[in-house]
Write a protein that holds these residues in place. Sequence first.
Motif, PDB file in Angstrom:
ATOM      1  N   ASN A 110       0.827  -1.205   0.000  1.00 23.70           N
ATOM      2  CA  ASN A 110       0.000   0.000   0.000  1.00 23.70           C
ATOM      3  C   ASN A 110       0.863   1.257   0.000  1.00 23.70           C
ATOM      4  N   ARG A 111       0.217   2.393   0.017  1.00 19.68           N
ATOM      5  CA  ARG A 111       0.937   3.665  -0.041  1.00 19.68           C
ATOM      6  C   ARG A 111       1.857   3.842   1.162  1.00 19.68           C
ATOM      7  N   GLU A 112       1.421   3.356   2.311  1.00 16.62           N
ATOM      8  CA  GLU A 112       2.224   3.465   3.530  1.00 16.62           C
ATOM      9  C   GLU A 112       3.565   2.774   3.372  1.00 16.62           C
ATOM     10  N   GLU A 118      10.469   4.659  -0.167  1.00 16.88           N
ATOM     11  CA  GLU A 118      11.000   5.816  -0.891  1.00 16.88           C
ATOM     12  C   GLU A 118      11.780   6.751   0.033  1.00 16.88           C
ATOM     13  N   MET A 119      11.256   6.959   1.241  1.00 14.97           N
ATOM     14  CA  MET A 119      11.955   7.828   2.191  1.00 14.97           C
ATOM     15  C   MET A 119      13.290   7.230   2.619  1.00 14.97           C
ATOM     16  N   TYR A 120      13.333   5.909   2.793  1.00 14.07           N
ATOM     17  CA  TYR A 120      14.582   5.275   3.206  1.00 14.07           C
ATOM     18  C   TYR A 120      15.638   5.381   2.103  1.00 14.07           C
ATOM     19  N   ILE A 121      15.240   5.133   0.861  1.00 16.06           N
ATOM     20  CA  ILE A 121      16.184   5.253  -0.248  1.00 16.06           C
ATOM     21  C   ILE A 121      16.655   6.696  -0.409  1.00 16.06           C
ATOM     22  N   SER A 122      15.744   7.643  -0.235  1.00 22.36           N
ATOM     23  CA  SER A 122      16.117   9.061  -0.317  1.00 22.36           C
ATOM     24  C   SER A 122      17.085   9.437   0.799  1.00 22.36           C
ATOM     25  N   ILE A 200     -11.284   3.761  10.737  1.00 19.12           N
ATOM     26  CA  ILE A 200      -9.983   4.050  10.141  1.00 19.12           C
ATOM     27  C   ILE A 200      -9.740   5.554  10.108  1.00 19.12           C
ATOM     28  N   ALA A 201      -8.637   5.960  10.730  1.00 21.54           N
ATOM     29  CA  ALA A 201      -8.312   7.387  10.794  1.00 21.54           C
ATOM     30  C   ALA A 201      -7.545   7.842   9.560  1.00 21.54           C
ATOM     31  N   ASN A 202      -6.722   6.947   8.980  1.00 22.79           N
ATOM     32  CA  ASN A 202      -5.869   7.313   7.860  1.00 22.79           C
ATOM     33  C   ASN A 202      -6.647   7.160   6.553  1.00 22.79           C
ATOM     34  N   GLU A 203      -6.904   8.260   5.877  1.00 22.81           N
ATOM     35  CA  GLU A 203      -7.709   8.199   4.665  1.00 22.81           C
ATOM     36  C   GLU A 203      -7.008   7.466   3.532  1.00 22.81           C
ATOM     37  N   LEU A 204      -5.675   7.293   3.643  1.00 25.44           N
ATOM     38  CA  LEU A 204      -4.969   6.510   2.634  1.00 25.44           C
ATOM     39  C   LEU A 204      -5.424   5.064   2.643  1.00 25.44           C
ATOM     40  N   VAL A 235     -20.205 -11.369  -2.477  1.00 33.74           N
ATOM     41  CA  VAL A 235     -19.305 -12.507  -2.573  1.00 33.74           C
ATOM     42  C   VAL A 235     -18.334 -12.478  -1.401  1.00 33.74           C
ATOM     43  N   GLU A 236     -18.032 -13.665  -0.883  1.00 36.30           N
ATOM     44  CA  GLU A 236     -17.108 -13.773   0.250  1.00 36.30           C
ATOM     45  C   GLU A 236     -15.801 -13.038  -0.057  1.00 36.30           C
ATOM     46  N   ILE A 237     -15.300 -12.282   0.890  1.00 37.57           N
ATOM     47  CA  ILE A 237     -14.064 -11.519   0.724  1.00 37.57           C
ATOM     48  C   ILE A 237     -12.912 -12.471   0.399  1.00 37.57           C
ATOM     49  N   ASN A 238     -12.162 -12.188  -0.631  1.00 39.74           N
ATOM     50  CA  ASN A 238     -11.079 -13.091  -1.013  1.00 39.74           C
ATOM     51  C   ASN A 238      -9.720 -12.534  -0.639  1.00 39.74           C
ATOM     52  N   ILE A 239      -8.683 -13.295  -0.947  1.00 41.90           N
ATOM     53  CA  ILE A 239      -7.326 -12.988  -0.492  1.00 41.90           C
ATOM     54  C   ILE A 239      -6.817 -11.654  -1.034  1.00 41.90           C
ATOM     55  N   TYR A 240      -7.297 -11.220  -2.205  1.00 44.41           N
ATOM     56  CA  TYR A 240      -6.735 -10.017  -2.806  1.00 44.41           C
ATOM     57  C   TYR A 240      -7.272  -8.732  -2.183  1.00 44.41           C
ATOM     58  N   ALA A 241      -8.150  -8.865  -1.163  1.00 51.12           N
ATOM     59  CA  ALA A 241      -8.576  -7.682  -0.418  1.00 51.12           C
ATOM     60  C   ALA A 241      -7.513  -7.279   0.592  1.00 51.12           C
ATOM     61  N   TRP A 242      -6.524  -8.153   0.832  1.00 55.57           N
ATOM     62  CA  TRP A 242      -5.443  -7.864   1.766  1.00 55.57           C
ATOM     63  C   TRP A 242      -4.332  -7.094   1.047  1.00 55.57           C
ATOM     64  N   THR A 243      -3.636  -6.258   1.806  1.00 59.31           N
ATOM     65  CA  THR A 243      -2.523  -5.508   1.228  1.00 59.31           C
ATOM     66  C   THR A 243      -1.387  -5.403   2.241  1.00 59.31           C
ATOM     67  N   PHE A 244      -0.160  -5.336   1.755  1.00 59.19           N
ATOM     68  CA  PHE A 244       1.013  -5.309   2.635  1.00 59.19           C
ATOM     69  C   PHE A 244       1.328  -3.871   3.030  1.00 59.19           C
ATOM     70  N   SER A 245       1.572  -3.681   4.330  1.00 60.97           N
ATOM     71  CA  SER A 245       1.704  -2.321   4.858  1.00 60.97           C
ATOM     72  C   SER A 245       3.042  -2.033   5.530  1.00 60.97           C
ATOM     73  N   ASN A 246       3.819  -3.072   5.845  1.00 61.86           N
ATOM     74  CA  ASN A 246       5.073  -2.791   6.568  1.00 61.86           C
ATOM     75  C   ASN A 246       6.053  -3.958   6.414  1.00 61.86           C
ATOM     76  N   VAL A 247       7.321  -3.631   6.321  1.00 60.88           N
ATOM     77  CA  VAL A 247       8.421  -4.587   6.346  1.00 60.88           C
ATOM     78  C   VAL A 247       9.455  -4.045   7.313  1.00 60.88           C
ATOM     79  N   ARG A 248       9.853  -4.829   8.297  1.00 60.33           N
ATOM     80  CA  ARG A 248      10.814  -4.338   9.292  1.00 60.33           C
ATOM     81  C   ARG A 248      11.698  -5.467   9.794  1.00 60.33           C
TER      82      ARG A 248
END
Length: 252
Positions: A110-112, A118-122, A200-204, A235-248
Amino acid sequence: MIYVIVILVLIVVVIGIISIWISKARQKVREFSNLAWGTDSLSEGVRKMQQEYSETPKSVSAMTGLYLPKIKKDFPEFQYDEMKTRAENVLCSYLLSIDRNNPGELKEGNRELRDKLEMYISMLKGKGQREYYQKIKIHRTEISEYKKRDGRCIITFQSAIQFLYYMQDEQGKLLAGNKEMYTQEKYDIDVIYIQDREKIANELDLSLGVNCPNCGAPISGLGSKLCAYCQTPVVEINIYAWTFSNVRAVKQ
């Protein structure tokens, strides 16, 4: 004259005792090194220890057996093997993005997550530094945590991974790491699903929910079968409704 002779004798005795002690100490060190690493050389033993450490995978927090039944209860369509593969691909592409100095290498997220990358590479560019992650290999990936809070469902995958890591400045001077010896690390990868948009507070994150195919109203709650507004079957929510938000990286 006698006193001088006595002092000289004492000095010789002390030197002899010290020599014997040093010889025994060296022998003990050789015995320990030979027992521990199969070599009489302590320096060679230390090198072997470092090599063994660099080749030994980290242990992960394996809680898949505990959390997967809970996840499957909330999301019957959840496909564990597919999601685990996606998590591993996100981790590898995240590190390769840093290695190649190109945020576009990130496979999905996701955008987060993309903003963080991008900030880390910058930041590295601003310091005149480059980080390299080469010969990446993932040993094991498991679910380590499952949380439901603030309108989100968060699954955390944890991966044990190895790579050749090093950092250089603009002149190619080595600042950290080792070009020849592997580094063993653990990383957490978060994948999220928006359970209730109203919390959800974050509109992103608002683009991550699921909408009614008929009236377009947002679907709140897990596994909803009917739209709350027009009663259209959903239709039942499927796997592609999930999105990755963090790697640490996991701190040792």
